[in-house]
Motif scaffolding. Structure first.
Motif, PDB file in Angstrom:
ATOM      1  N   CYS A 103      18.775 -47.852-125.960  1.00  0.00           N
ATOM      2  CA  CYS A 103      19.585 -46.515-124.547  1.00  0.00           C
ATOM      3  C   CYS A 103      19.612 -47.159-123.874  1.00  0.00           C
ATOM      4  CB  CYS A 103      19.042 -45.587-124.392  1.00  0.00           C
ATOM      5  SG  CYS A 103      17.330 -44.612-124.738  1.00  0.00           S
ATOM      6  N   SER A 104      18.592 -48.440-123.169  1.00  0.00           N
ATOM      7  CA  SER A 104      18.942 -48.582-122.182  1.00  0.00           C
ATOM      8  C   SER A 104      18.331 -50.320-121.382  1.00  0.00           C
ATOM      9  CB  SER A 104      17.243 -48.448-121.564  1.00  0.00           C
ATOM     10  OG  SER A 104      16.292 -49.091-122.055  1.00  0.00           O
ATOM     11  N   HIS A 105      18.871 -51.245-121.280  1.00  0.00           N
ATOM     12  CA  HIS A 105      18.653 -52.423-120.771  1.00  0.00           C
ATOM     13  C   HIS A 105      17.151 -53.037-120.987  1.00  0.00           C
ATOM     14  CE1 HIS A 105      23.298 -53.019-120.368  1.00  0.00           C
ATOM     15  NE2 HIS A 105      22.824 -51.926-118.701  1.00  0.00           N
ATOM     16  N   HIS A 106      16.080 -52.223-120.326  1.00  0.00           N
ATOM     17  CA  HIS A 106      15.515 -52.577-120.338  1.00  0.00           C
ATOM     18  C   HIS A 106      14.508 -52.836-121.530  1.00  0.00           C
ATOM     19  CE1 HIS A 106      10.105 -52.309-119.776  1.00  0.00           C
ATOM     20  NE2 HIS A 106      10.501 -51.762-120.450  1.00  0.00           N
ATOM     21  N   ASP A 107      14.905 -51.793-122.749  1.00  0.00           N
ATOM     22  CA  ASP A 107      14.386 -52.484-123.740  1.00  0.00           C
ATOM     23  C   ASP A 107      15.734 -53.145-124.966  1.00  0.00           C
ATOM     24  OD1 ASP A 107      13.359 -49.819-124.146  1.00  0.00           O
ATOM     25  OD2 ASP A 107      14.359 -48.337-125.194  1.00  0.00           O
ATOM     26  N   ARG A 108      16.615 -53.430-124.320  1.00  0.00           N
ATOM     27  CA  ARG A 108      17.876 -54.634-125.401  1.00  0.00           C
ATOM     28  C   ARG A 108      16.806 -55.898-125.012  1.00  0.00           C
ATOM     29  NH1 ARG A 108      21.195 -57.387-123.264  1.00  0.00           N
ATOM     30  NH2 ARG A 108      21.252 -56.641-121.405  1.00  0.00           N
ATOM     31  N   GLN A 109      16.739 -55.549-123.257  1.00  0.00           N
ATOM     32  CA  GLN A 109      15.530 -56.947-123.190  1.00  0.00           C
ATOM     33  C   GLN A 109      14.447 -57.630-124.017  1.00  0.00           C
ATOM     34  OE1 GLN A 109      15.527 -56.920-118.979  1.00  0.00           O
ATOM     35  NE2 GLN A 109      17.983 -56.752-118.522  1.00  0.00           N
ATOM     36  N   TYR A 110      13.886 -56.243-124.006  1.00  0.00           N
ATOM     37  CA  TYR A 110      12.327 -55.983-124.614  1.00  0.00           C
ATOM     38  C   TYR A 110      12.559 -56.988-125.701  1.00  0.00           C
ATOM     39  CZ  TYR A 110       8.085 -54.237-127.202  1.00  0.00           C
ATOM     40  OH  TYR A 110       7.510 -53.727-127.937  1.00  0.00           O
ATOM     41  N   LEU A 111      13.033 -55.753-126.742  1.00  0.00           N
ATOM     42  CA  LEU A 111      13.133 -56.004-128.232  1.00  0.00           C
ATOM     43  C   LEU A 111      13.372 -57.407-128.785  1.00  0.00           C
ATOM     44  CD1 LEU A 111      14.522 -52.559-129.303  1.00  0.00           C
ATOM     45  CD2 LEU A 111      12.693 -53.632-130.056  1.00  0.00           C
ATOM     46  N   PRO A 112      14.634 -58.557-128.368  1.00  0.00           N
ATOM     47  CA  PRO A 112      14.505 -59.584-128.398  1.00  0.00           C
ATOM     48  C   PRO A 112      13.040 -60.643-128.204  1.00  0.00           C
ATOM     49  CG  PRO A 112      15.973 -58.899-127.443  1.00  0.00           C
ATOM     50  CD  PRO A 112      15.106 -58.167-127.782  1.00  0.00           C
ATOM     51  N   GLN A 113      12.256 -60.486-127.469  1.00  0.00           N
ATOM     52  CA  GLN A 113      11.048 -61.102-126.742  1.00  0.00           C
ATOM     53  C   GLN A 113      10.506 -60.762-128.145  1.00  0.00           C
ATOM     54  OE1 GLN A 113      10.554 -60.592-122.525  1.00  0.00           O
ATOM     55  NE2 GLN A 113      12.258 -60.930-122.164  1.00  0.00           N
ATOM     56  N   ARG A 114      10.266 -59.612-128.340  1.00  0.00           N
ATOM     57  CA  ARG A 114       8.884 -59.525-129.166  1.00  0.00           C
ATOM     58  C   ARG A 114       8.781 -59.380-130.882  1.00  0.00           C
ATOM     59  NH1 ARG A 114       4.712 -56.323-129.036  1.00  0.00           N
ATOM     60  NH2 ARG A 114       4.283 -54.754-131.072  1.00  0.00           N
ATOM     61  N   TRP A 115      10.807 -59.419-131.168  1.00  0.00           N
ATOM     62  CA  TRP A 115      11.196 -59.628-132.489  1.00  0.00           C
ATOM     63  C   TRP A 115      12.226 -60.291-133.646  1.00  0.00           C
ATOM     64  CZ3 TRP A 115       7.034 -56.900-134.038  1.00  0.00           C
ATOM     65  CH2 TRP A 115       6.985 -55.729-133.659  1.00  0.00           C
ATOM     66  N   GLN A 116      12.405 -61.332-131.783  1.00  0.00           N
ATOM     67  CA  GLN A 116      13.126 -62.812-132.096  1.00  0.00           C
ATOM     68  C   GLN A 116      14.471 -62.686-132.308  1.00  0.00           C
ATOM     69  OE1 GLN A 116       9.353 -62.849-132.486  1.00  0.00           O
ATOM     70  NE2 GLN A 116       9.282 -63.390-130.215  1.00  0.00           N
TER      71      GLN A 116
END
Length: 244
Positions: A23-36
């Motif tokens: 639901c936010s751009h912050h999460d969208r940036q975080y998840l690809p970095q964490r889980w590739q």
């Protein structure tokens, strides 16, 4: 002890999904970095666009929530006990509306602090927002994005929020919202909205425009449909799985 299991389940789900909605751009940036994983897309929380209300001339500040949920309960206690005394001292005629279910869980509910109204469950939100001049959302904990702020913006109401309250929303301090961290600063921002018509109208109008651009329910539904169609078109295995 639940966190490792939640992280494991989250990672497995994201890796297996064609698309992961956050639901936010912050999460969208975080998840690809964490889980590739590159299939993460932002689909914001949404509300129906309501009819904008004229500026309420009554000096009312409103907070809306369900007080069975600790972040809302904590925010209500903070607002009543630490923020409201500053407002009430400067504006004895002002009213604080605490709207929503289970107000009896709030610490000061039974003592009936001066100038505070506990409505309980509100069936007619139009009427509630019609008698609200400004919305205060002093959330101190919790995750996600605050639908209550998006809803207030859709009604064209100016909002004062904490940084956590406004987290994840595409709203800028001083343009569509006032973001303050400490009780006295939150109170001062509310007092300014109670006395400054032009500031209320400017913030409320900008917030409503932002809500229409990013959080309108009709547009968000179309966005979800587009993402789902795109994912299905890209994955050739999907038709076989659907047929089976």
């Amino acid at each position: 002890l639940q966190i490792p299991a939640l992280c494991w389940g989250e990672r497995r789900s994201i890796q297996r999904a064609l698309r992961t909605f956050v639901c936010s751009h912050h999460d969208r940036q975080y998840l690809p970095q964490r889980w590739q994983h590159q299939g993460v897309v932002t689909v914001p929380n949404a509300v129906p666009m309501s009819t904008a209300h004229p500026l309420c001339q009554e000096p009312t500040v409103m907070f809306l929530g369900g007080y069975y949920y600790f972040p809302n309960l904590n925010a209500a206690n903070f607002l009543i006990e630490q923020v409201w005394p500053h407002i009430h001292k400067a504006r004895p005629d002002a009213r604080l509306i605490i709207a929503g279910t289970h107000p009896e869980t709030i610490g000061s509910y039974h003592s009936q602090p001066p100038g505070v109204e506990f409505t309980g469950f509100v069936e007619n939100l139009d009427a509630l927002y019609g008698r609200t001049r400004a919305v205060c959302c002093p959330i101190l904990s919790g995750g996600g994005t605050r639908v209550k702020i998006i809803e207030a913006a859709a009604y064209g109401k100016p909002v004062v929020a904490t940084p956590i309250g406004a987290e994840g929303l595409s709203m800028t301090d001083g343009e569509e919202i006032l973001i303050r961290r400490f009780a006295q600063d939150i109170a001062q921002a509310c007092l300014e909205l109670l006395s400054n018509d032009s500031l209320c109208q400017r913030l409320g109008s900008a917030a409503r425009q932002k809500a229409a651009q990013h959080y309108d329910r009709t547009q968000v539904i179309q966005m979800i449909q587009t993402h789902v169609r795109g994912a299905l078109e890209q994955d050739s295995a999907v038709p076989a799985l659907v047929m089976s």
